[in-house]
Design an enzyme around this catalytic site. Structure first.
Site, PDB file in Angstrom:
ATOM      1  N   ASP A   1      49.285 -15.111 -45.870  1.00  0.00           N
ATOM      2  CA  ASP A   1      49.834 -14.306 -44.773  1.00  0.00           C
ATOM      3  C   ASP A   1      51.031 -13.499 -45.288  1.00  0.00           C
ATOM      4  OD1 ASP A   1      52.146 -16.549 -43.024  1.00  0.00           O
ATOM      5  OD2 ASP A   1      51.552 -16.491 -45.149  1.00  0.00           O
TER       6      ASP A   1
ATOM      7  N   ASP B   1      54.302 -14.889 -50.408  1.00  0.00           N
ATOM      8  CA  ASP B   1      52.856 -14.807 -50.654  1.00  0.00           C
ATOM      9  C   ASP B   1      52.564 -13.756 -51.729  1.00  0.00           C
ATOM     10  OD1 ASP B   1      53.423 -15.298 -47.630  1.00  0.00           O
ATOM     11  OD2 ASP B   1      51.399 -16.110 -47.903  1.00  0.00           O
TER      12      ASP B   1
ATOM     13  N   ASN C   1      53.107 -15.022 -40.915  1.00  0.00           N
ATOM     14  CA  ASN C   1      54.436 -14.390 -40.981  1.00  0.00           C
ATOM     15  C   ASN C   1      54.508 -13.179 -40.069  1.00  0.00           C
ATOM     16  OD1 ASN C   1      55.808 -16.030 -42.882  1.00  0.00           O
ATOM     17  ND2 ASN C   1      54.546 -15.145 -44.500  1.00  0.00           N
TER      18      ASN C   1
ATOM     19  N   ASN D   1      53.819 -23.098 -41.730  1.00  0.00           N
ATOM     20  CA  ASN D   1      52.368 -22.938 -41.888  1.00  0.00           C
ATOM     21  C   ASN D   1      51.603 -24.012 -41.121  1.00  0.00           C
ATOM     22  OD1 ASN D   1      52.613 -20.692 -43.513  1.00  0.00           O
ATOM     23  ND2 ASN D   1      52.531 -21.863 -45.434  1.00  0.00           N
TER      24      ASN D   1
ATOM     25  N   HIS E   1      58.452 -20.264 -51.700  1.00  0.00           N
ATOM     26  CA  HIS E   1      57.520 -21.303 -51.257  1.00  0.00           C
ATOM     27  C   HIS E   1      56.137 -21.168 -51.912  1.00  0.00           C
ATOM     28  CE1 HIS E   1      60.281 -22.294 -47.930  1.00  0.00           C
ATOM     29  NE2 HIS E   1      60.277 -21.030 -47.573  1.00  0.00           N
ATOM     30  N   ASP E   2      55.475 -20.062 -51.634  1.00  0.00           N
ATOM     31  CA  ASP E   2      54.036 -19.948 -51.900  1.00  0.00           C
ATOM     32  C   ASP E   2      53.645 -19.986 -53.376  1.00  0.00           C
ATOM     33  OD1 ASP E   2      53.647 -17.736 -49.059  1.00  0.00           O
ATOM     34  OD2 ASP E   2      53.633 -19.920 -49.197  1.00  0.00           O
TER      35      ASP E   2
HETATM   36  O1  RIB Z   1      57.394 -22.305 -44.394  1.00  0.00           O
HETATM   37  C1  RIB Z   1      57.171 -21.410 -45.452  1.00  0.00           C
HETATM   38  C2  RIB Z   1      55.823 -20.792 -45.353  1.00  0.00           C
HETATM   39  O2  RIB Z   1      55.721 -20.036 -44.151  1.00  0.00           O
HETATM   40  C3  RIB Z   1      55.525 -19.776 -46.478  1.00  0.00           C
HETATM   41  O3  RIB Z   1      54.149 -19.764 -46.734  1.00  0.00           O
HETATM   42  C4  RIB Z   1      55.958 -18.468 -45.897  1.00  0.00           C
HETATM   43  O4  RIB Z   1      55.266 -17.354 -46.485  1.00  0.00           O
HETATM   44  C5  RIB Z   1      55.520 -18.650 -44.466  1.00  0.00           C
HETATM   45  O5  RIB Z   1      54.148 -18.358 -44.393  1.00  0.00           O
HETATM   46 CA    CA Z   2      52.943 -17.616 -46.615  1.00  0.00          CA
END
Ligand code: RIB
Ligand code: CA
Length: 308
Positions: free
Chosen positions: A10, A15, A37, A162, A236-237
């Protein structure tokens, strides 16, 4: 041997980095998009931006515009209405595939054996694919997600975004009996982009480096506006990709983890069994608990530098 993977995402600032690393270090077979997102239209547009700017040899397949059970959404404060606030987005010369995300996941995993599904957004598309064809579980190598939080949440004290957006889809994935690798907030908050990192990227002195530096600077600033005291943004991703391509950078722990569905304060919580007793549930998830963040950031610099 490069790992074949489909990246369901997303986009979303982080990402974008996951897409870049997947194209650099794996065989990125397809990109599927999901609302998270920002809306599905924005996620898909942003995935196309990545495909165009990073010269990704993978089609973009739009997926779910809403979770399995529609609930309250969350305003796109971090990534913005565009889902990719900060850099000037290019005029697109490519468009999405007419093949949907679920169709692409099912067809690609029939064509390529032992493929990994990477989930860096709400898990709606992956859950729908598992429901559409239960044999999917038998022919993929596993699923690697960015999602969940063991010690803490972000969108709520107990839930990560997520999982919170579509806890029912996440519960299907966590109960599917498929090899599952999870990069929760506990590890992703160890991989931070800072203004100094943004300056290192900008010093690479190319138009794409400028784009990525603007992306990182905006992302870190938004996290300071809404979450942290300082301008740092958790990447994060990328953890969901690197956990497969560079497992040596991580420490993992096998855990029994369940997803809290329904509404109320526990919605979307990823609940580990940490009783350390004979009563413990069997482990169903390999959880990344630490990362060598310096090495991971060097891989990001390398991937940006290598964009043709
Ligand atoms: O909580 C972080 C996640 O939520 C990541 O994947 C960020 O891109 C959002 O999608
Ligand atoms: Ca994401």
């Amino acid at each position: 041997m490069t790992i074949p993977m489909i990246l369901d995402c997303d986009p979303g600032h982080d990402d974008m980095v996951a897409l870049l690393l997947a194209s650099r270090h794996a065989e990125l077979l397809a990109i599927t998009t999901v609302a998270g997102n920002a809306g599905l239209e924005q996620s898909t547009r942003n995935a196309l931006v990545a495909a165009q700017l990073f010269n990704l040899n993978a089609a973009v397949h739009p997926g779910a515009a809403r979770p399995l059970i529609a609930r309250s959404a969350f305003p796109p404060v971090l990534h913005g209405e565009s889902g990719l606030d900060g850099p000037v987005l290019p005029t697109l010369t490519i468009g999405p595939s007419p093949i949907t995300a679920v169709e692409a996941i099912l067809a690609t995993t029939r064509r390529v054996e032992r493929c990994w599904l990477i989930g860096t957004g709400p898990l709606t598309n992956i859950a729908l694919a598992l429901r559409a064809d239960p044999t999917l579980a038998d022919r993929i190598a596993g699923i690697s997600i960015m999602g969940g939080g063991i010690a803490f949440g972000n969108i709520t004290p107990s839930a990560e975004f997520n999982i919170w957006v579509d806890p029912d889809a996440a519960s299907i994935v966590f109960r599917a009996g498929i090899p599952l690798v999870m990069s929760p907030l506990d590890v992703t908050h160890q991989l931070m982009v800072t203004p100094a990192f943004g300056q290192r990227v900008r010093a690479l002195d190319s138009s794409i480096a400028e784009f990525m530096a603007d992306l990182f600077d905006t992302y870190a600033t938004r996290y300071q506006d809404f979450f942290f005291e300082e301008a740092v943004g958790p990447l994060h991703d990328p953890c969901a990709v690197l956990a497969l391509t560079h497992p040596e950078l991580f420490e993992f722990r096998d855990m029994a983890v369940k997803v809290a569905t329904g509404d109320g304060p526990a919605r979307g919580a990823t609940l580990p069994d940490q009783r350390h007793s004979k009563l413990d549930d069997p482990a169903n998830v390999r959880v990344a608990v630490s990362i060598d963040s310096d090495a991971a950031l060097e891989l990001v610099i390398d991937a940006i530098s290598a964009i043709p």
